[in-house]
Design an enzyme around this catalytic site. Sequence first.
Site, PDB file in Angstrom:
ATOM      1  N   HIS A  73      -0.152   8.753  14.392  1.00 36.55           N
ATOM      2  CA  HIS A  73      -0.380   7.354  14.014  1.00 36.55           C
ATOM      3  C   HIS A  73       0.902   6.555  14.210  1.00 36.55           C
ATOM      4  O   HIS A  73       2.011   7.048  13.980  1.00 36.55           O
ATOM      5  CB  HIS A  73      -0.895   7.238  12.578  1.00 36.55           C
ATOM      6  N   ASP A  75       1.570   3.473  12.728  1.00 35.64           N
ATOM      7  CA  ASP A  75       1.962   2.594  11.627  1.00 35.64           C
ATOM      8  C   ASP A  75       2.875   3.308  10.638  1.00 35.64           C
ATOM      9  O   ASP A  75       2.881   4.546  10.543  1.00 35.64           O
ATOM     10  CB  ASP A  75       0.728   2.024  10.909  1.00 35.64           C
ATOM     11  N   ASP A 105       7.584  10.384   9.890  1.00 29.95           N
ATOM     12  CA  ASP A 105       6.172  10.068   9.621  1.00 29.95           C
ATOM     13  C   ASP A 105       5.729   8.858  10.440  1.00 29.95           C
ATOM     14  O   ASP A 105       5.661   7.757   9.912  1.00 29.95           O
ATOM     15  CB  ASP A 105       5.980   9.821   8.128  1.00 29.95           C
ATOM     16  N   GLU A 137      -3.311   4.322   9.887  1.00 27.11           N
ATOM     17  CA  GLU A 137      -3.537   5.588   9.190  1.00 27.11           C
ATOM     18  C   GLU A 137      -3.144   5.475   7.730  1.00 27.11           C
ATOM     19  O   GLU A 137      -3.823   6.010   6.843  1.00 27.11           O
ATOM     20  CB  GLU A 137      -2.725   6.702   9.869  1.00 27.11           C
ATOM     21  N   GLU A 138      -2.047   4.776   7.479  1.00 26.17           N
ATOM     22  CA  GLU A 138      -1.487   4.743   6.122  1.00 26.17           C
ATOM     23  C   GLU A 138      -2.380   4.019   5.119  1.00 26.17           C
ATOM     24  O   GLU A 138      -2.206   4.193   3.905  1.00 26.17           O
ATOM     25  CB  GLU A 138      -0.096   4.085   6.145  1.00 26.17           C
ATOM     26  N   GLU A 165       1.678  15.378  12.150  1.00 24.35           N
ATOM     27  CA  GLU A 165       2.264  14.963  10.873  1.00 24.35           C
ATOM     28  C   GLU A 165       3.393  15.915  10.493  1.00 24.35           C
ATOM     29  O   GLU A 165       3.424  17.077  10.919  1.00 24.35           O
ATOM     30  CB  GLU A 165       1.193  14.968   9.774  1.00 24.35           C
ATOM     31  N   HIS A 359       7.963   8.157   3.485  1.00 26.60           N
ATOM     32  CA  HIS A 359       7.700   7.038   2.568  1.00 26.60           C
ATOM     33  C   HIS A 359       8.881   6.694   1.663  1.00 26.60           C
ATOM     34  O   HIS A 359       8.750   5.821   0.805  1.00 26.60           O
ATOM     35  CB  HIS A 359       6.463   7.317   1.693  1.00 26.60           C
TER      36      HIS A 359
END
Length: 384
Positions: A73, A75, A105, A137-138, A165, A359
């Site tokens: 992903h 984003d 990520d 995705e997030e 991931e 994150h």
Amino acid sequence: MELRDRTCEILGDLIAFPTLSSDSNQALIAYAAGLLEDCGAKVDLTSSPCGTKANLFATLGPEVDGGILLSGHSDVVPVTDQDWSSDPFVMAERDGRLYGRGACDMKGFIAATLAMAPTYAAQVGARPLHFAFTYDEEIGCFGAQHLAADLQTRGLTPGVAIIGEPTEMRVIEGHKGCYEYSTHFHGLEGHGSAPDLGVNAVEYAVRYVAELLQLKQRLRGMAPAGSRFDPPWTTVNLGALQGGVAHNVIASKAKVDWEMRPVTASDADFVKTALRQLCENELLPEMRRTYPEADITLETIGEVAGLLPMEQNEARRIMAELTGANGADLVAFGTEAGIFQALGMDVVVCGPGSINQAHKADEYLALDQLDQCLTVLQRLKEHL
């Protein structure tokens, strides 16, 4: 230029695109498309319904079923209120680590696949290699769901999917689903001194929450025999309860934000059925005796399928061979993997970096993790 240096250069470029889920990812997708087209890949871009984002699906080799898909992903999560040591959108190398939002990520994996694309283009034969880079995705895996629908329309199903991931290059064959909801309660405002003349939305929301907590406990006893998940049962989490405006005003509105992480689809059905029956048989009839327009509505934020361990899994076999792993693990966090599995692909999750860095402020990808990823991707060419 050495492969690692080229990968780091691409990763720096990818990090420089601030692809927050709230913003567009189109510049990054156009950049990746250019690199793949330079290798001779057939590239398809599909816009999101809002028109500001896009998926990329690219193919090296023939457009036939049974190929290998490398997916990630595009984003990233916000950096607001995080204390970064350097600009999060300018990659910085310090002490064997590459820092930047999305470094692990999961732009590190995307960068590695793009750096390997010229090698794959020279190697690919009858078995195609696909690249899929998705949006959002997030916040609900919306891009992957869109891509899955596109693949069904095209009638194209890769045989194997590798979702990059951050797993520290461990082979992951399973994770729970993630279902997120907001339940809205609409009552009748009034003065707190006359509660029978109003319909207190907060009171009914509390009863709804009480049922959720009972279901949460019942699910503990419903774990499948031999479940390898941690914890082994379906979990429920209450994220927020909001409602009311003042001490002496009957609340006309309330909202419950909640999620569940189902081990099986039947657990999700069990929870939703119990809550629906509570609303239809008890809460709504009581609310509407006083206020016929009272209502309870369930807003689905996202329902992302889990990745179910499979007895036969070609993706697991290939990645075990490439990484030297003796087995495959399960993880607690969710990915897009279940969406691809639902299309009939054999799927694993395996990528560089640790979810423990994702994150957070000063997110990083260790260079030794990147090296491991590149080694595995180099070995992958023998399966084309």
